[in-house]
Write a protein that holds these residues in place. Structure first.
Motif, mmCIF file in Angstrom:
data_model
loop_
_atom_site.group_PDB
_atom_site.id
_atom_site.type_symbol
_atom_site.label_atom_id
_atom_site.label_comp_id
_atom_site.label_asym_id
_atom_site.label_seq_id
_atom_site.Cartn_x
_atom_site.Cartn_y
_atom_site.Cartn_z
ATOM 1 N N GLY A 1 0.794 -1.222 0.000
ATOM 2 C CA GLY A 1 0.000 0.000 0.000
ATOM 3 C C GLY A 1 0.825 1.268 0.000
ATOM 4 N N ALA A 2 1.861 1.298 0.839
ATOM 5 C CA ALA A 2 2.698 2.497 0.911
ATOM 6 C C ALA A 2 3.412 2.746 -0.416
ATOM 7 N N LEU A 3 3.906 1.672 -1.046
ATOM 8 C CA LEU A 3 4.597 1.824 -2.323
ATOM 9 C C LEU A 3 3.627 2.251 -3.420
ATOM 10 N N LEU A 4 2.387 1.760 -3.366
ATOM 11 C CA LEU A 4 1.389 2.185 -4.341
ATOM 12 C C LEU A 4 1.116 3.676 -4.218
ATOM 13 N N VAL B 1 -3.813 12.377 -3.896
ATOM 14 C CA VAL B 1 -3.763 10.916 -3.769
ATOM 15 C C VAL B 1 -4.186 10.489 -2.363
ATOM 16 N N LEU B 2 -3.751 11.236 -1.339
ATOM 17 C CA LEU B 2 -4.122 10.889 0.031
ATOM 18 C C LEU B 2 -5.632 11.017 0.237
ATOM 19 N N LEU C 1 -4.812 0.318 1.613
ATOM 20 C CA LEU C 1 -5.272 1.699 1.754
ATOM 21 C C LEU C 1 -4.898 2.303 3.110
ATOM 22 N N VAL C 2 -5.031 1.530 4.202
ATOM 23 C CA VAL C 2 -4.704 2.101 5.510
ATOM 24 C C VAL C 2 -3.210 2.393 5.614
ATOM 25 N N ASN C 3 -2.391 1.524 5.025
ATOM 26 C CA ASN C 3 -0.950 1.791 5.029
ATOM 27 C C ASN C 3 -0.598 2.922 4.070
#
Length: 436
Positions: free
Chosen positions: A300-303, A316-317, A351-353
């Motif tokens: 998720g973080a890398l996405l 994006v956020l 998504l949460v990450n």
């Protein structure tokens, strides 16, 4: 161009990625620390004969320490430098982990968990700023995502390591290994991690020019450029400036965003297995559902970072926060079809990450250099309050008869508030240096 402009506009060098990767390694200590207590909880409870409430105190102690560390060490890093306070934080973390391996009562362990958490909180406040400041404009989102992804790596390795260490050497070995890892990372930081360029520009370091010239050489810049210009008012601004007239509304919006995002993150990651069982799944399916969140979180973080290469970090956020709320509802309402629920669980984890990565990205961009570690540290600290309250609030609502579906829907609804707060944040390169 000054050194700040070179970093912002030139392609990322190998040295810059080394700095970002080292910050990710430091974030992995957070993941290891959180999982170390979670995986040793049963063994600790058995040795000391703990009640559920007493174990809950141990699980929360580290989070309390993290909140304190972020709130206290962040302002000190703005005054005395990110690098020296990061080294101090690592020493505190290592001492806390080492002492945790030698306790004779659960109260001692709780005290050392708080101490360890203080170190981790300081580490996060400093490294989030350093990673942001050494990334260029184009790759800042992906750089912070690499930093954020370190949490998942540390959590995964910590869990796997604990599963092997506890049967062979007992639960104390998990904390001892954590202390050893911290010492190793401390050596790498002392040898490789530079001071923040934007901190050097404030003029608070007696050798700012010499250190900046050394950093320029490592970045492959032949002629040492000047440090960026910082106005005199910025240099004299106190750490309390995060609540000054200029920053008050932005700080409050940032804190609200951190609180809600962290609340949702820890709700999903701590309660999902139990709530899935409450919804009718088997114990094994509940555990699998929790694992799906972790699997999704790894990517998720890398996405998030990849998407910021095309769209703004803020936009994006906001999308991630809105989709997270929708995914939480889909996840809990499809438990009768495990395949769909588990797929939704992967999406929830992503998504949460991704939202956590987004908050780490936007926070340094909200403040000027002289207040950046303070602003980031206080944001993370307030977020940790949300992390502490999440499991306590859910437990209390369950006792009042709330169903898992109602809980997930409520958290999803509250999560939408973060999208409103983020949409009103003013972030961008204008915040990087006052006077520009």
């Amino acid at each position: 161009m000054n050194l700040r402009d070179f970093i912002d506009q030139r392609p990322m060098s190998a040295y810059q990625w080394l700095v970002v990767g080292l910050c990710g390694l430091l974030n992995a200590l957070d993941g290891y620390d959180v999982l170390s207590m979670a995986f040793t909880g049963s063994a600790v409870s058995q040795e000391f004969g703990l009640t559920g409430s007493e174990l809950g105190v141990l699980l929360s102690a580290g989070l309390v320490g993290m909140a304190v560390g972020s709130l206290v060490i962040g302002p000190l890093a703005d005054r005395y430098g990110r690098r020296p306070l990061l080294i101090v934080s690592l020493i505190i973390n290592g001492v806390g982990m080492g002492l945790s391996s030698m306790v004779s009562s659960h109260w001692e362990l709780a005290a050392y968990r708080v101490l360890t958490g203080i170190g981790v909180g300081g580490i996060l406040a400093c490294t989030a700023v350093i990673a942001s400041e050494y990334a260029n404009n184009k790759r800042r989102g992906i750089a912070i995502s690499v930093f954020t992804a370190g949490y998942g790596v540390g959590a995964t390795l910590g869990g796997l390591g604990a599963a092997q260490l506890i049967p062979m050497f007992g639960w104390r070995s998990v904390f001892l290994v954590g202390a050893i890892c911290t010492v190793v990372v401390l050596g790498l930081v002392i040898a490789l991690l530079p001071e923040s360029v934007d901190y050097l520009a404030t003029g608070r370091h007696p050798r700012s020019a010499q250190i900046a010239a050394s950093v320029a050489r490592k970045l492959g810049i032949d002629d040492a450029p000047a440090l960026p210009t910082v106005t005199q008012s910025t240099q004299k601004q106190s750490p309390g400036g995060v609540l000054s007239t200029r920053y008050r509304s932005q700080s409050l919006l940032l804190w609200a965003s951190w609180f809600v995002v962290m609340f949702g993150f820890y709700f999903a990651n701590t309660w999902t297995p139990a709530l899935l069982v409450e919804s009718g799944m088997t114990q094994q399916q509940g555990i699998l559902g929790g694992i799906m969140l972790t699997v999704g979180g790894t990517f998720g973080a890398l996405l998030y970072g990849t998407l910021t290469s095309r769209w703004s970090e803020k936009a994006v956020l906001i999308v991630f926060v809105i989709l997270q709320s929708a995914a939480l509802v889909l996840f809990i309402t499809t438990t009768s079809v495990p395949a769909v629920a588990f797929s939704a669980g992967v999406v929830v984890g992503m998504l949460v990450n991704g939202c956590i990565a987004g908050m780490y990205t936007l926070s340094p961009m909200t403040y000027e250099p002289a207040l950046r570690a303070t602003g980031v540290g206080w944001g993370i600290g307030v977020g940790r309050v949300g992390a502490i309250l999440a499991p306590l609030t859910v437990g209390a609502l369950l006792d009042r008869g709330w169903s898992p579906v109602l809980l997930y829907v409520a958290v999803a609804a509250v999560g939408l508030l973060a999208s409103v707060a983020v949409s009103r944040l003013r972030v961008g390169q204008a915040a990087r240096l006052s006077g520009k």
